[in-house]
Design an enzyme around this catalytic site. Structure first.
Site, PDB file in Angstrom:
ATOM      1  N   GLU A  26      27.250  21.826 -24.820  1.00 26.62           N
ATOM      2  CA  GLU A  26      26.158  20.927 -25.217  1.00 26.62           C
ATOM      3  C   GLU A  26      26.677  19.563 -25.660  1.00 26.62           C
ATOM      4  O   GLU A  26      27.879  19.384 -25.904  1.00 26.62           O
ATOM      5  CB  GLU A  26      25.323  21.562 -26.337  1.00 26.62           C
ATOM      6  CG  GLU A  26      26.128  21.868 -27.595  1.00 26.62           C
ATOM      7  CD  GLU A  26      25.301  21.803 -28.874  1.00 26.62           C
ATOM      8  OE1 GLU A  26      24.521  20.842 -29.044  1.00 26.62           O
ATOM      9  OE2 GLU A  26      25.459  22.701 -29.719  1.00 26.62           O
ATOM     10  N   LYS A 161      24.712  29.344 -39.542  1.00 26.81           N
ATOM     11  CA  LYS A 161      25.126  28.589 -40.720  1.00 26.81           C
ATOM     12  C   LYS A 161      24.149  28.813 -41.845  1.00 26.81           C
ATOM     13  O   LYS A 161      22.957  28.973 -41.607  1.00 26.81           O
ATOM     14  CB  LYS A 161      25.023  27.120 -40.337  1.00 26.81           C
ATOM     15  CG  LYS A 161      26.257  26.349 -40.560  1.00 26.81           C
ATOM     16  CD  LYS A 161      25.998  24.885 -40.431  1.00 26.81           C
ATOM     17  CE  LYS A 161      27.262  24.246 -39.954  1.00 26.81           C
ATOM     18  NZ  LYS A 161      27.152  23.641 -38.671  1.00 26.81           N
TER      19      LYS A 161
HETATM   20  N1  PSU Z   1      24.331  23.531 -35.780  1.00 25.21           N
HETATM   21  C1  PSU Z   1      25.620  23.135 -35.888  1.00 25.21           C
HETATM   22  N2  PSU Z   1      26.032  22.065 -35.163  1.00 25.21           N
HETATM   23  C2  PSU Z   1      25.196  21.374 -34.323  1.00 25.21           C
HETATM   24  C3  PSU Z   1      23.848  21.831 -34.193  1.00 25.21           C
HETATM   25  C4  PSU Z   1      23.460  22.902 -34.935  1.00 25.21           C
HETATM   26  O1  PSU Z   1      26.381  23.726 -36.618  1.00 25.21           O
HETATM   27  O2  PSU Z   1      25.624  20.401 -33.697  1.00 25.21           O
HETATM   28  C5  PSU Z   1      22.937  21.125 -33.229  1.00 25.21           C
HETATM   29  C6  PSU Z   1      22.813  21.907 -31.910  1.00 25.21           C
HETATM   30  O3  PSU Z   1      22.700  20.987 -30.849  1.00 25.21           O
HETATM   31  C7  PSU Z   1      21.514  22.656 -32.086  1.00 25.21           C
HETATM   32  C8  PSU Z   1      20.701  21.650 -32.849  1.00 25.21           C
HETATM   33  O4  PSU Z   1      20.894  23.016 -30.860  1.00 25.21           O
HETATM   34  O5  PSU Z   1      21.625  21.080 -33.774  1.00 25.21           O
HETATM   35  C9  PSU Z   1      19.529  22.298 -33.556  1.00 25.21           C
HETATM   36  O6  PSU Z   1      18.718  21.302 -34.071  1.00 25.21           O
HETATM   37  P1  PSU Z   1      17.276  21.708 -34.623  1.00 25.21           P
HETATM   38  O7  PSU Z   1      17.533  22.522 -35.843  1.00 25.21           O
HETATM   39  O8  PSU Z   1      16.599  20.397 -34.928  1.00 25.21           O
HETATM   40  O9  PSU Z   1      16.588  22.472 -33.532  1.00 25.21           O
END
Ligand code: PSU
Ligand code: MN
Length: 304
Positions: A26, A161
């Site tokens: 990603e 996390k």
């Molecule tokens: N968690 C991490 N690192 C990240 C992300 C999440 O430890 O870089 C990023 C990923 O791209 C994930 C996104 O898909 O954040 C999720 O964002 P949201 O909670 O807004 O859906």
């Protein structure tokens, strides 16, 4: 129709046509997940690790409105330097980024979508989005979870996390029929630490076992993804109490500042990295390397 929008890098296209292993990566982790220049260094090293383990890397993003599956080093450098200026792009955003012809960094959800368009079955990242703490009030549930319910890609991550409510994230995945596999572990890893108080659905101990489960699931048309949770290597894990406190403070600051929606996760990630003076960033980088290796091993087995 799709070709009108999709650019599959020639090396990736050749590997897919020959049935060789490919691993998707990603780009929101590059633009919003880590600071420059560590983000670019990490992204390039991750690609190298995937090659060293016998698969072809395909870093995914949207550039000038084109869906890119497989990026050049220059493109990765460009995206990493642009950082937060690039639009974080999840499922809902894709048509607008494409129609406007601008750049978008793909989240887990949108990377899964583009991987599926290209025919890639394995994807490595650090952390997936999930059900946020306080979601009972805020409704903040990442679109990543809905994508895992619907899109046939295996996502290798380091568990959930604790910026998330890990228990609610598992409940949501269970409801959506998404299996959560622990790689050589029976408890769900908590990203910076190898363990949480939650169990996984299945412990599998080899990449071949994971590949066999993928094949069975999709041979039977059981739609949707699989989460493979791979614990951070022992030498790099952080102290649980320390990181939990840092995250609790970050969540409190986010709430007091009224930050919500797509800005939440990037804010929390940046805050945690800042507070721990890069200790958490170093751990984050190591767990991504570890996930890249496992994803490549799974892709190799799946391609057999
Ligand atoms: N968690 C991490 N690192 C990240 C992300 C999440 O430890 O870089 C990023 C990923 O791209 C994930 C996104 O898909 O954040 C999720 O964002 P949201 O909670 O807004 O859906
Ligand atoms: Mn969210």
């Amino acid at each position: 129709m799709l070709e009108q929008y999709l650019d599959i890098n020639p090396e990736v296209a050749a590997a897919l046509a020959a049935g060789k292993p490919v691993v998707a990566l990603e780009s929101t982790i590059i633009s919003h997940g880590m600071p420059y220049p560590q983000n670019v260094e990490t992204a390039l090293k991750v690609e190298q690790i995937i090659r060293d383990n016998g698969a072809v890397p395909a870093t995914i993003a949207i550039l000038k409105g084109r869906l890119k599956v497989g990026m050049t080093h220059e493109e990765i450098e460009y995206l990493g330097k642009a950082g937060l200026d690039v639009i974080k792009t999840s499922r809902r955003d894709i048509p607008f980024i494409v129609a406007k012809g601008v750049d978008g960094a793909t989240t887990v959800a949108s990377t899964m979508i583009l991987a599926q368009m290209a025919g890639i079955k394995v994807f490595a990242t650090g952390g997936i989005g999930g059900v946020h703490r306080g979601a009972q009030q805020t409704f903040d549930i990442s679109a990543d979870l809905q994508e895992l319910a619907n899109t046939d890609v295996t996502v290798v991550c380091a568990g959930a996390k604790s910026i998330l409510d890990i228990g609610l994230t598992l409940e949501y995945l269970e409801t959506q029929g998404v299996p959560v596999i622990g790689y050589q572990t029976s408890t769900l890893p908590a990203f910076y630490t190898r363990e949480s108080e939650f169990g996984v659905d299945y412990q599998l101990d080899t990449p071949a076992q994971i590949a066999a489960a993928m094949k069975a699931k999709w041979d039977m048309d059981l739609k949707g993804g699989i989460v493979v949770a791979n614990p951070i290597p022992e030498a790099h894990q952080l102290d649980r109490a320390m990181i939990d406190q840092v995250i609790a403070d970050a969540v409190a600051e986010m709430d007091s500042k009224g930050i919500f929606g797509k800005a939440s996760t990037p804010f929390l990630l940046a805050k945690v990295a800042e507070t721990t003076k890069g200790v958490s960033l170093a751990a984050n980088i190591e767990l991504v390397f570890n996930n890249a290796k496992l994803a490549a091993n799974i892709a190799v087995e799946y391609a057999k």
